[in-house]
Design an enzyme around this catalytic site. Sequence first.
Site, PDB file in Angstrom:
ATOM      1  CB  SER A 124      44.025  47.975  52.740  1.00 22.19           C
ATOM      2  OG  SER A 124      44.369  48.131  51.552  1.00 22.19           O
ATOM      3  CE1 TYR A 148      39.609  44.760  52.214  1.00 22.27           C
ATOM      4  CE2 TYR A 148      40.462  46.660  50.805  1.00 22.27           C
ATOM      5  CZ  TYR A 148      40.536  45.487  51.635  1.00 22.27           C
ATOM      6  OH  TYR A 148      41.752  45.127  51.858  1.00 22.27           O
ATOM      7  CE  LYS A 152      40.935  45.200  55.755  1.00 17.37           C
ATOM      8  NZ  LYS A 152      41.008  44.246  56.592  1.00 17.37           N
TER       9      LYS A 152
HETATM   10  C1  UD1 Z   1      43.439  45.862  45.032  1.00 20.11           C
HETATM   11  C2  UD1 Z   1      42.478  46.413  45.749  1.00 20.11           C
HETATM   12  C3  UD1 Z   1      42.738  47.122  46.984  1.00 20.11           C
HETATM   13  C4  UD1 Z   1      43.120  45.943  47.811  1.00 20.11           C
HETATM   14  C5  UD1 Z   1      44.210  45.190  47.280  1.00 20.11           C
HETATM   15  C6  UD1 Z   1      44.376  43.681  47.889  1.00 20.11           C
HETATM   16  C7  UD1 Z   1      41.245  47.546  43.708  1.00 20.11           C
HETATM   17  C8  UD1 Z   1      40.787  48.610  42.915  1.00 20.11           C
HETATM   18  N1  UD1 Z   1      42.106  47.709  44.586  1.00 20.11           N
HETATM   19  O1  UD1 Z   1      44.805  46.613  45.018  1.00 20.11           O
HETATM   20  O2  UD1 Z   1      41.688  47.883  47.435  1.00 20.11           O
HETATM   21  O3  UD1 Z   1      43.413  46.232  49.085  1.00 20.11           O
HETATM   22  O4  UD1 Z   1      43.916  44.625  45.880  1.00 20.11           O
HETATM   23  O5  UD1 Z   1      45.651  42.797  47.481  1.00 20.11           O
HETATM   24  O6  UD1 Z   1      40.842  46.376  43.527  1.00 20.11           O
HETATM   25  N2  UD1 Z   1      45.924  44.582  36.846  1.00 20.11           N
HETATM   26  C9  UD1 Z   1      45.912  44.350  35.693  1.00 20.11           C
HETATM   27  N3  UD1 Z   1      44.983  43.013  35.217  1.00 20.11           N
HETATM   28  C10 UD1 Z   1      44.294  42.447  36.151  1.00 20.11           C
HETATM   29  C11 UD1 Z   1      44.420  42.605  37.505  1.00 20.11           C
HETATM   30  C12 UD1 Z   1      45.248  43.874  38.024  1.00 20.11           C
HETATM   31  O7  UD1 Z   1      46.436  44.885  34.825  1.00 20.11           O
HETATM   32  O8  UD1 Z   1      43.835  41.294  35.541  1.00 20.11           O
HETATM   33  C13 UD1 Z   1      46.579  45.748  37.348  1.00 20.11           C
HETATM   34  C14 UD1 Z   1      45.672  46.729  38.040  1.00 20.11           C
HETATM   35  O9  UD1 Z   1      45.219  47.732  37.193  1.00 20.11           O
HETATM   36  C15 UD1 Z   1      46.937  47.483  39.032  1.00 20.11           C
HETATM   37  C16 UD1 Z   1      47.794  46.128  39.286  1.00 20.11           C
HETATM   38  O10 UD1 Z   1      47.595  45.289  38.380  1.00 20.11           O
HETATM   39  O11 UD1 Z   1      47.490  48.255  38.266  1.00 20.11           O
HETATM   40  C17 UD1 Z   1      47.742  45.556  40.690  1.00 20.11           C
HETATM   41  O12 UD1 Z   1      46.222  45.350  40.726  1.00 20.11           O
HETATM   42  P1  UD1 Z   1      45.559  44.211  41.887  1.00 20.11           P
HETATM   43  O13 UD1 Z   1      46.583  43.162  42.292  1.00 20.11           O
HETATM   44  O14 UD1 Z   1      44.292  44.043  41.765  1.00 20.11           O
HETATM   45  O15 UD1 Z   1      45.835  45.284  43.396  1.00 20.11           O
HETATM   46  P2  UD1 Z   1      45.449  46.779  43.549  1.00 20.11           P
HETATM   47  O16 UD1 Z   1      44.450  47.277  42.333  1.00 20.11           O
HETATM   48  O17 UD1 Z   1      46.590  47.647  43.795  1.00 20.11           O
END
Ligand code: UD1
Length: 334
Positions: A124, A148, A152
Amino acid sequence: MNILVTGGAGYIASHTLIELLAAGHQPIVADNFSNSDSAVVGRVEKVAGVNIPCYEIDVTDYDALDGLMAEGNIDGIIHFAGYKAVGESVEKPLMYYRNNLGATLTVLECMKNHGVKKIIFSSSATVYGEHNQVPFVENMPTSCTNPYGWTKLMSEQIIQDAVASDPELSAVILRYFNPVGAHSSGMIGENPKGIPNNLMPYIQQVAIGARDKLTVFGDDYETIDGTGVRDYIHVSDLAKGHVAALDYSAEHRGYEVFNLGTGRGTSVLELVKTFASVNGVDVTCSIGPRRAGDIAECYADVSKANSILGWKAALGVEDMCRDAWRWEQNKSTM
Ligand code: UD1
């Protein structure tokens, strides 16, 4: 090649089964279905029109995996099996280390027992940690912010050490950016249990009316519109990256790491707007506080995978949104 796919019923793995079959390989699934549905394999068989041998085993179970591999003829392994929820890993770190590291160790031990020399590992972009500048390049320093992520990174290290001890091994580490979307057939896709942690499944559930609104985690980052920027990659492009990695490992020994992303960043609000406009749906949002552990921007330098694997993501954010929505509408009928 006959390819053992651990965690084969999972989201990325199930899309990889389709691409393996399309490339003429024979996948064999090993999954304990602890966080997936065995019916997914049947749906992949329907899409591809072929049978896939499928074994219900836990790959941390040495005897079970060894017994399966003793049946013979495994040419390589794509190792997906593992727990993957960041928040849960903070609450239950020991469970994560035992399961995810145990699975990697067992896979490597059984490979040694049965002379299997090729492994592709699901890693990841989380291993780039908090302190690197985007775009992330494979040789940057690594670190993690949660158990997690450490499982990895530690698995990468374990595999690297195994390769150093056996010159015949070929290991390819794939660092995924943000996989989203679903297969164009509408037959398989991501199906998180409970409240989704990740952005795209949450958007899908708001659009279909299962949740009231999306909370955007922070709009005060130093990004194009203040919201977090990520490198979203269509899961089918990502799946094809595994086939490219397998072709590479058939020709090369040693240890290599590749980023699999598009190389392009998209903000939370850009993704929401694209999803709403290409699908003609409403996605209600409100701005909330930042989520602990999130970074402002995360996107890949993909030049290594482009040049060495000859692989490049072909689909854009609009395709990802269209396919994610098709799946969301279909999934309750599956
Ligand atoms: C997350 C994990 C990462 C993992 C990946 C797998 C965290 C901090 N990181 O990545 O370790 O490998 O998923 O797919 O959890 N967001 C919102 N509202 C929401 C959900 C997300 O605003 O309800 C935003 C987050 O702040 C971020 C973006 O959307 O900026 C993407 O979030 P997400 O899909 O959870 O992925 P990552 O955080 O990049």
